[in-house]
Enzyme design. Structure first.
Site, short mmCIF file in Angstrom:
data_model
loop_
_atom_site.label_atom_id
_atom_site.label_comp_id
_atom_site.label_asym_id
_atom_site.label_seq_id
_atom_site.Cartn_x
_atom_site.Cartn_y
_atom_site.Cartn_z
N ARG A 22 0.82 -1.22 0.00
CA ARG A 22 0.00 0.00 0.00
C ARG A 22 0.85 1.27 0.00
NH1 ARG A 22 -5.46 0.35 1.85
NH2 ARG A 22 -6.36 -1.70 1.94
N TYR A 57 -15.58 -10.41 1.18
CA TYR A 57 -16.21 -9.13 0.85
C TYR A 57 -17.48 -9.35 0.01
CZ TYR A 57 -12.07 -6.76 2.62
OH TYR A 57 -11.07 -6.31 3.42
N ASP A 104 -7.09 -2.33 -6.79
CA ASP A 104 -7.61 -2.89 -5.54
C ASP A 104 -8.01 -4.33 -5.77
OD1 ASP A 104 -8.46 -1.80 -2.71
OD2 ASP A 104 -9.94 -3.29 -3.31
N ARG A 112 -3.08 7.31 1.03
CA ARG A 112 -3.49 8.56 1.67
C ARG A 112 -2.46 9.23 2.56
NH1 ARG A 112 -8.76 5.59 3.52
NH2 ARG A 112 -7.13 4.02 3.47
N ARG A 169 -6.58 12.14 -5.66
CA ARG A 169 -7.84 11.48 -5.26
C ARG A 169 -8.99 12.48 -5.29
NH1 ARG A 169 -11.81 9.23 -3.38
NH2 ARG A 169 -11.91 7.77 -1.66
O1 CP3 Z 1 -0.02 -1.53 -2.43
C1 CP3 Z 1 -0.39 -0.61 -3.18
O2 CP3 Z 1 0.06 0.55 -3.09
C2 CP3 Z 1 -1.33 -0.94 -4.32
C3 CP3 Z 1 -2.67 -0.60 -4.10
C4 CP3 Z 1 -3.59 -1.45 -3.22
C5 CP3 Z 1 -4.76 -0.89 -2.66
N1 CP3 Z 1 -5.46 -1.89 -2.07
C6 CP3 Z 1 -5.17 0.53 -2.78
C7 CP3 Z 1 -6.20 1.07 -1.88
C8 CP3 Z 1 -3.55 -2.80 -2.85
C9 CP3 Z 1 -2.47 -3.84 -3.12
C10 CP3 Z 1 -4.74 -3.07 -2.15
C11 CP3 Z 1 -5.09 -4.39 -1.63
C12 CP3 Z 1 -6.28 -4.55 -0.81
N2 CP3 Z 1 -7.48 -3.90 -0.91
C13 CP3 Z 1 -6.39 -5.51 0.22
C14 CP3 Z 1 -5.33 -6.53 0.57
C15 CP3 Z 1 -4.25 -5.95 1.40
C16 CP3 Z 1 -4.65 -5.63 2.79
O3 CP3 Z 1 -4.51 -4.43 3.14
O4 CP3 Z 1 -5.05 -6.53 3.51
C17 CP3 Z 1 -7.68 -5.39 0.78
C18 CP3 Z 1 -8.24 -6.21 1.91
C19 CP3 Z 1 -8.36 -4.37 0.04
C20 CP3 Z 1 -9.77 -3.92 0.20
C21 CP3 Z 1 -9.88 -2.51 0.56
N3 CP3 Z 1 -9.49 -1.47 -0.25
C22 CP3 Z 1 -10.43 -1.97 1.74
C23 CP3 Z 1 -10.95 -2.79 2.91
C24 CP3 Z 1 -10.35 -0.58 1.62
C25 CP3 Z 1 -10.89 0.42 2.60
C26 CP3 Z 1 -10.03 0.57 3.79
C27 CP3 Z 1 -8.98 1.60 3.51
O5 CP3 Z 1 -7.80 1.33 3.73
O6 CP3 Z 1 -9.40 2.68 3.10
C28 CP3 Z 1 -9.72 -0.26 0.39
C29 CP3 Z 1 -9.45 1.08 -0.15
C30 CP3 Z 1 -8.10 1.34 -0.73
N4 CP3 Z 1 -7.38 0.47 -1.50
C31 CP3 Z 1 -7.39 2.57 -0.62
C32 CP3 Z 1 -6.20 2.41 -1.35
C33 CP3 Z 1 -5.13 3.43 -1.57
C34 CP3 Z 1 -7.91 3.83 0.05
C35 CP3 Z 1 -8.91 4.45 -0.83
C36 CP3 Z 1 -9.07 5.95 -0.68
O7 CP3 Z 1 -8.30 6.70 -1.34
O8 CP3 Z 1 -9.98 6.35 0.04
#
Ligand code: CP3
Length: 341
Positions: free
Chosen positions: A23, A149, A73, A27, A36
């Site tokens: 990640r 999910y 994602d 943010r 964003r």
């Molecule tokens: O690693 C990276 O930089 C690549 C991008 C990436 C994102 N999500 C961007 C993201 C990757 C590899 C993921 C994987 C992901 N997404 C997982 C597996 C890894 C982990 O953390 O366990 C999971 C479970 C998700 C599902 C997901 N996406 C959730 C539950 C959420 C909301 C919670 C949160 O952190 O906001 C997201 C949103 C998300 N995915 C954001 C980003 C940058 C935030 C979105 C925003 O800008 O508001």
């Protein structure tokens, strides 16, 4: 030897480990927050190749990480199969109720076309900006994690709706996993065709089950995906990240066909060194909470990882995704500790 991630994955050790952060785009970066805001919606960022490319590049420009991970994602897969996904600000993902009759692989590649386009753009942008040695990592969520999910309709703490379905309607659950196995394998193959040099499978909720369910829906599902990907692309390394797999971690490592094991932050370093890194390259495992906290504990923990894992190949990373309020100075501190002589 250069600290290129591809070398590490070929089991060639480096004096300083290669580093990237799960990640790493997100943010905690002001430039991410600005984009964003401009894009408006999270999925619009994922599905607009120019945005996805720009966001992927941000942490590379700022920190010079050794890998760029595609910005996307894990929940684009249900979206592509026909279960609409929305990201609601301050709430996280919300999925429409699952309707098995409408889930289909038919539109997978057309839906994902912008993602494949983003991968091509990222590779050319990396080269253009002088990051030729930066490895481009593609990824997907593993079927079990994505299914949580799809069934819950959002994130969950107790997985009760999910478990009622898994244990109450095992045949339907198995059909869903099989569909996700197929979709995920095809999706990763297309990411590699577009230019991904490594792929990572995120099994973030591996800690939610045990026993036969772990065997079938985690080990076996990941094994099938990796076998299919390797048939098309035998030389592309696969990193598996089974978070909190506990008792089943070694089974996962030995049976899925992964090339490197992502270690979560709960695993003790001597255990990682003696029981896991002795078998294959590992990746991890700084606690994102320690990174967020900073200070002396951060220095101590980074040095402990560097010292304990130095004799065999490993990729320095976090033990889960970076927290959105992490100070940038803490990330810079970790990188200077890794890179110092
Ligand atoms: O690693 C990276 O930089 C690549 C991008 C990436 C994102 N999500 C961007 C993201 C990757 C590899 C993921 C994987 C992901 N997404 C997982 C597996 C890894 C982990 O953390 O366990 C999971 C479970 C998700 C599902 C997901 N996406 C959730 C539950 C959420 C909301 C919670 C949160 O952190 O906001 C997201 C949103 C998300 N995915 C954001 C980003 C940058 C935030 C979105 C925003 O800008 O508001």
């Amino acid at each position: 030897m250069t600290k290129n991630i591809l070398n590490t994955l070929k089991k060639i050790n480096a004096d300083k480990p290669p580093v990237w952060f799960m990640r790493q785009a997100g943010r905690y970066l002001p430039e991410y927050r600005a984009l964003r805001q401009k894009a408006g919606d999270f999925l619009t960022m994922c599905y607009t190749p120019e945005y996805a490319c720009e966001v992927t590049m941000q942490p590379i420009r700022r920190f010079g990480f050794d890998a760029a991970i595609l910005f996307c994602d894990i929940l684009v897969i249900p979206d592509a199969l026909g279960q609409t996904v929305n990201f609601v600000p301050n709430k996280g993902p919300v999925l429409d109720p699952i309707d098995f009759k409408t889930l289909s692989l038919e539109n997978l590649h057309s839906h994902m076309a912008p993602v494949y386009e983003a991968i091509k753009l990222i590779r050319s942008q990396l080269d253009k900006e002088g990051f030729k040695d930066t490895t481009l990592i593609g990824f997907a969520g593993s079927p079990f994690t994505v299914a949580t999910y799809m069934i819950e309709g959002s994130g969950t703490k107790d997985f009760m709706k999910f478990k009622k379905f898994l244990y109450g309607q095992p045949e339907e659950f198995e059909a869903l996993i099989n569909l996700l196995v197929e979709a995920t394998a095809q999706y990763l193959i297309a990411q590699i065709d577009a230019g991904a040099e490594v792929v990572q499978l995120f099994e973030s909720w591996a800690g939610a089950v045990g026993g036969e369910a772990f065997e079938k829906y985690i080990i076996e599902a990941n094994r099938k995906i990796i076998a299919t990907v390797k048939t098309a692309h035998p030389d592309i390394p696969v990193i598996g990240f089974p978070k909190a797999a506990g008792y089943y971690l070694k089974d996962y490592m030995h049976k899925t066909g992964i090339d490197a094991l992502g270690c979560d932050f709960t695993l003790p370093l001597p255990f990682i060194r003696d029981e896991l890194q002795s078998v294959m390259p590992v990746q991890g495992n700084l606690d994102p909470g320690i990174l967020y906290a900073g200070g002396e504990m951060l220095d101590r923990q980074v040095r402990e990882i560097l010292f304990t894992l130095k004799d065999k190949p490993y990729i320095f990373n976090l033990g889960h995704g970076i927290h959105k309020e992490t100070p940038i100075a803490h990330v810079e501190r970790v990188l200077s500790l890794i890179r110092e002589d």
